[in-house]
Write an enzyme that holds these catalytic residues in place. Structure first.
Site, PDB file in Angstrom:
ATOM      1  N   LYS A  16      25.533  46.539  60.249  1.00  0.00           N
ATOM      2  CA  LYS A  16      26.042  47.029  59.012  1.00  0.00           C
ATOM      3  C   LYS A  16      26.186  45.672  58.072  1.00  0.00           C
ATOM      4  O   LYS A  16      25.629  45.671  57.049  1.00  0.00           O
ATOM      5  CB  LYS A  16      27.372  47.779  59.055  1.00  0.00           C
ATOM      6  CG  LYS A  16      27.114  49.026  59.870  1.00  0.00           C
ATOM      7  CD  LYS A  16      28.596  49.917  59.784  1.00  0.00           C
ATOM      8  CE  LYS A  16      29.697  49.267  60.382  1.00  0.00           C
ATOM      9  NZ  LYS A  16      29.450  48.750  61.862  1.00  0.00           N
ATOM     10  N   ARG A  91      36.241  55.401  57.524  1.00  0.00           N
ATOM     11  CA  ARG A  91      35.934  55.373  59.010  1.00  0.00           C
ATOM     12  C   ARG A  91      36.565  56.468  59.795  1.00  0.00           C
ATOM     13  O   ARG A  91      36.792  56.477  60.975  1.00  0.00           O
ATOM     14  CB  ARG A  91      36.920  54.106  59.426  1.00  0.00           C
ATOM     15  CG  ARG A  91      36.191  53.179  60.237  1.00  0.00           C
ATOM     16  CD  ARG A  91      36.888  52.057  60.230  1.00  0.00           C
ATOM     17  NE  ARG A  91      36.287  51.207  61.285  1.00  0.00           N
ATOM     18  CZ  ARG A  91      35.512  50.007  60.994  1.00  0.00           C
ATOM     19  NH1 ARG A  91      35.302  49.714  59.831  1.00  0.00           N
ATOM     20  NH2 ARG A  91      35.165  49.244  61.986  1.00  0.00           N
ATOM     21  N   ARG A 130      27.602  37.536  69.000  1.00  0.00           N
ATOM     22  CA  ARG A 130      27.952  37.026  67.486  1.00  0.00           C
ATOM     23  C   ARG A 130      28.917  35.889  67.214  1.00  0.00           C
ATOM     24  O   ARG A 130      29.836  35.702  67.980  1.00  0.00           O
ATOM     25  CB  ARG A 130      28.705  38.429  66.807  1.00  0.00           C
ATOM     26  CG  ARG A 130      29.077  38.219  65.597  1.00  0.00           C
ATOM     27  CD  ARG A 130      29.382  39.355  64.679  1.00  0.00           C
ATOM     28  NE  ARG A 130      30.475  40.106  65.124  1.00  0.00           N
ATOM     29  CZ  ARG A 130      30.828  41.344  64.691  1.00  0.00           C
ATOM     30  NH1 ARG A 130      30.209  41.848  63.859  1.00  0.00           N
ATOM     31  NH2 ARG A 130      32.067  41.978  65.125  1.00  0.00           N
ATOM     32  N   ARG A 163      34.789  36.130  66.702  1.00  0.00           N
ATOM     33  CA  ARG A 163      35.963  36.970  66.248  1.00  0.00           C
ATOM     34  C   ARG A 163      37.051  37.374  67.267  1.00  0.00           C
ATOM     35  O   ARG A 163      36.585  37.791  68.384  1.00  0.00           O
ATOM     36  CB  ARG A 163      35.286  38.331  65.458  1.00  0.00           C
ATOM     37  CG  ARG A 163      35.399  38.017  64.038  1.00  0.00           C
ATOM     38  CD  ARG A 163      34.380  39.293  63.427  1.00  0.00           C
ATOM     39  NE  ARG A 163      35.017  40.483  63.636  1.00  0.00           N
ATOM     40  CZ  ARG A 163      34.354  41.708  63.128  1.00  0.00           C
ATOM     41  NH1 ARG A 163      33.328  41.649  62.327  1.00  0.00           N
ATOM     42  NH2 ARG A 163      34.821  42.811  63.566  1.00  0.00           N
ATOM     43  N   ARG A 174      36.876  49.306  70.718  1.00  0.00           N
ATOM     44  CA  ARG A 174      36.455  49.786  69.141  1.00  0.00           C
ATOM     45  C   ARG A 174      35.472  50.777  69.324  1.00  0.00           C
ATOM     46  O   ARG A 174      35.174  51.845  68.367  1.00  0.00           O
ATOM     47  CB  ARG A 174      35.905  48.550  68.818  1.00  0.00           C
ATOM     48  CG  ARG A 174      37.087  47.498  68.133  1.00  0.00           C
ATOM     49  CD  ARG A 174      36.417  46.237  67.927  1.00  0.00           C
ATOM     50  NE  ARG A 174      35.477  45.939  66.755  1.00  0.00           N
ATOM     51  CZ  ARG A 174      34.605  44.833  66.788  1.00  0.00           C
ATOM     52  NH1 ARG A 174      34.547  43.983  67.676  1.00  0.00           N
ATOM     53  NH2 ARG A 174      33.684  45.107  65.758  1.00  0.00           N
TER      54      ARG A 174
HETATM   55  P1  AP5 Z   1      26.883  42.835  62.396  1.00  0.00           P
HETATM   56  O1  AP5 Z   1      25.845  42.833  61.132  1.00  0.00           O
HETATM   57  O2  AP5 Z   1      27.989  41.963  62.371  1.00  0.00           O
HETATM   58  O3  AP5 Z   1      27.442  44.328  62.670  1.00  0.00           O
HETATM   59  P2  AP5 Z   1      28.401  45.367  61.970  1.00  0.00           P
HETATM   60  O4  AP5 Z   1      27.895  46.529  62.210  1.00  0.00           O
HETATM   61  O5  AP5 Z   1      28.791  44.870  60.610  1.00  0.00           O
HETATM   62  O6  AP5 Z   1      29.594  45.108  63.047  1.00  0.00           O
HETATM   63  P3  AP5 Z   1      31.346  44.839  62.994  1.00  0.00           P
HETATM   64  O7  AP5 Z   1      31.792  44.513  64.258  1.00  0.00           O
HETATM   65  O8  AP5 Z   1      31.437  43.683  61.712  1.00  0.00           O
HETATM   66  O9  AP5 Z   1      31.543  46.294  62.489  1.00  0.00           O
HETATM   67  P4  AP5 Z   1      32.903  46.805  62.622  1.00  0.00           P
HETATM   68  O10 AP5 Z   1      32.440  48.172  61.985  1.00  0.00           O
HETATM   69  O11 AP5 Z   1      33.313  46.931  64.129  1.00  0.00           O
HETATM   70  O12 AP5 Z   1      34.110  46.067  62.342  1.00  0.00           O
HETATM   71  P5  AP5 Z   1      34.632  45.671  60.960  1.00  0.00           P
HETATM   72  O13 AP5 Z   1      34.667  44.266  60.521  1.00  0.00           O
HETATM   73  O14 AP5 Z   1      34.185  46.739  59.949  1.00  0.00           O
HETATM   74  O15 AP5 Z   1      25.954  42.553  63.646  1.00  0.00           O
HETATM   75  C1  AP5 Z   1      26.617  42.445  65.073  1.00  0.00           C
HETATM   76  C2  AP5 Z   1      25.663  41.099  65.691  1.00  0.00           C
HETATM   77  O16 AP5 Z   1      24.472  41.571  65.938  1.00  0.00           O
HETATM   78  C3  AP5 Z   1      25.665  39.800  64.869  1.00  0.00           C
HETATM   79  O17 AP5 Z   1      25.514  38.808  65.688  1.00  0.00           O
HETATM   80  C4  AP5 Z   1      23.989  40.042  64.160  1.00  0.00           C
HETATM   81  O18 AP5 Z   1      23.736  38.715  64.143  1.00  0.00           O
HETATM   82  C5  AP5 Z   1      23.401  40.717  65.435  1.00  0.00           C
HETATM   83  N1  AP5 Z   1      22.462  41.658  64.681  1.00  0.00           N
HETATM   84  C6  AP5 Z   1      22.535  42.602  63.522  1.00  0.00           C
HETATM   85  N2  AP5 Z   1      21.330  43.343  63.618  1.00  0.00           N
HETATM   86  C7  AP5 Z   1      20.738  43.074  64.659  1.00  0.00           C
HETATM   87  C8  AP5 Z   1      19.409  43.509  65.041  1.00  0.00           C
HETATM   88  N3  AP5 Z   1      18.809  44.579  64.302  1.00  0.00           N
HETATM   89  N4  AP5 Z   1      19.004  43.048  66.225  1.00  0.00           N
HETATM   90  C9  AP5 Z   1      19.464  42.202  66.790  1.00  0.00           C
HETATM   91  N5  AP5 Z   1      20.893  41.432  66.508  1.00  0.00           N
HETATM   92  C10 AP5 Z   1      21.502  42.074  65.454  1.00  0.00           C
HETATM   93  O19 AP5 Z   1      36.211  46.025  61.148  1.00  0.00           O
HETATM   94  C11 AP5 Z   1      37.069  45.403  62.031  1.00  0.00           C
HETATM   95  C12 AP5 Z   1      38.558  45.811  62.218  1.00  0.00           C
HETATM   96  O20 AP5 Z   1      39.038  46.245  60.944  1.00  0.00           O
HETATM   97  C13 AP5 Z   1      38.269  47.458  63.119  1.00  0.00           C
HETATM   98  O21 AP5 Z   1      38.474  47.343  64.368  1.00  0.00           O
HETATM   99  C14 AP5 Z   1      39.832  48.061  62.257  1.00  0.00           C
HETATM  100  O22 AP5 Z   1      41.017  47.665  62.861  1.00  0.00           O
HETATM  101  C15 AP5 Z   1      39.637  47.553  60.947  1.00  0.00           C
HETATM  102  N6  AP5 Z   1      39.234  48.387  59.804  1.00  0.00           N
HETATM  103  C16 AP5 Z   1      38.133  47.958  59.096  1.00  0.00           C
HETATM  104  N7  AP5 Z   1      37.787  49.024  58.246  1.00  0.00           N
HETATM  105  C17 AP5 Z   1      38.878  49.995  58.373  1.00  0.00           C
HETATM  106  C18 AP5 Z   1      39.017  51.141  57.788  1.00  0.00           C
HETATM  107  N8  AP5 Z   1      38.252  51.788  56.938  1.00  0.00           N
HETATM  108  N9  AP5 Z   1      40.213  51.982  58.348  1.00  0.00           N
HETATM  109  C19 AP5 Z   1      40.767  51.181  59.231  1.00  0.00           C
HETATM  110  N10 AP5 Z   1      40.727  50.111  59.778  1.00  0.00           N
HETATM  111  C20 AP5 Z   1      39.487  49.562  59.438  1.00  0.00           C
END
Ligand code: AP5
Length: 226
Positions: A16, A91, A130, A163, A174
């Site tokens: 994402k 979420r 990552r 991270r 997660r």
């Molecule tokens: P990446 O693009 O970083 O993936 P992502 O989907 O953005 O993953 P996140 O871990 O950031 O999502 P998340 O939803 O768990 O975390 P968030 O920060 O929102 O890609 C991942 C890796 O793969 C990278 O190394 C990239 O280079 C590689 N890659 C990408 N595409 C690829 C492909 N096609 N092929 C190969 N490799 C690829 O949330 C973190 C925390 O915040 C949550 O756990 C929660 O505690 C809190 N939080 C956030 N939002 C909320 C909410 N709305 N409500 C409550 N808590 C929340």
């Protein structure tokens, strides 16, 4: 289309953030990633960050009221007048309902929810390698998308880190949280005919092409409806 109000949905690590950065440039819309917003708050030791930290470190969702207000302010801002890209919000169903209520209050509605899907195995592989830029959250992967210089962000030159929530046991939790709390949104938005499914297992350029195709189809549908 008059407005493009988009949500990126999908499991942790499905890409994402990777695709959100590209879409932001291509569509010239503000990109609001709740994970980035919360991590900045933790770094700056704000009240939001102090509350959020323990939940994030465990891989749990932060309480809804903490995040709903932060997103509401952003979509009600001048910069989001032509649309926005949300990543990581909503979420769970209560957050989706709060988003719908806020948009309705503003006389707006979601254009589409873009589901970027990937298996749990793929997620474990991706998040294990990552590397994230400490200043602005730009993402790299040691194998799939390495930076030009190890440990340094290609885009802003800041340090690349692992991270805190990318440890294997936290990633597993997660994923459980995603399946239990976030996955029900797939049906929620499918019922409203807002869902577009994208295969996140493909290479990043292929995923980006699929997203472009989905957006082109949305534009065609909007033109036909006029
Ligand atoms: P990446 O693009 O970083 O993936 P992502 O989907 O953005 O993953 P996140 O871990 O950031 O999502 P998340 O939803 O768990 O975390 P968030 O920060 O929102 O890609 C991942 C890796 O793969 C990278 O190394 C990239 O280079 C590689 N890659 C990408 N595409 C690829 C492909 N096609 N092929 C190969 N490799 C690829 O949330 C973190 C925390 O915040 C949550 O756990 C929660 O505690 C809190 N939080 C956030 N939002 C909320 C909410 N709305 N409500 C409550 N808590 C929340």
């Amino acid at each position: 289309m008059p407005q493009l109000n988009l949500v990126l949905l999908g499991p942790p690590g499905s890409g994402k953030g990777t695709q959100g950065e590209r879409l932001q440039e291509e569509l010239r819309l503000p990109y609001y990633a709740t994970g980035d917003i919360l991590r900045a708050a933790v770094r700056n030791e704000t009240e939001l960050g102090k509350t959020a930290r323990e939940y994030m470190d465990r891989g749990d969702l932060v309480p809804d009221q903490v995040i709903v207000g932060a997103i509401g302010e952003r979509i009600d801002s001048v910069e989001a007048a032509d649309g926005f890209i949300l990543d990581g919000f909503p979420r769970n169903v209560p957050q989706a309902e709060a988003l719908a209520a806020k948009l309705s209050e503003l006389g707006r509605a979601l254009t589409a929810v873009l589901l970027i899907d990937a298996s749990d195995e793929e997620v474990m592989r991706r998040l294990g390698g990552r590397r994230t830029c400490v200043e602005n959250g730009h993402v790299f992967h040691v194998e799939f998308d390495p930076p030009a210089k190890e440990g340094v962000c290609d885009i802003d030159g800041s340090e690349l880190i692992v991270r805190d929530d990318d440890k294997p046991e936290v990633i597993r939790h997660r994923l459980e949280t995603y399946h239990e709390k976030t996955e029900p949104l797939i049906e929620f938005y499918d019922h409203q005919s807002l869902l577009r499914r994208i295969d996140g297992a493909a290479a990043p350029d292929t995923v980006a092409d699929e997203l472009r195709r989905a957006l082109a189809t949305l534009k065609l549908e909007a033109d036909e409806a006029i």
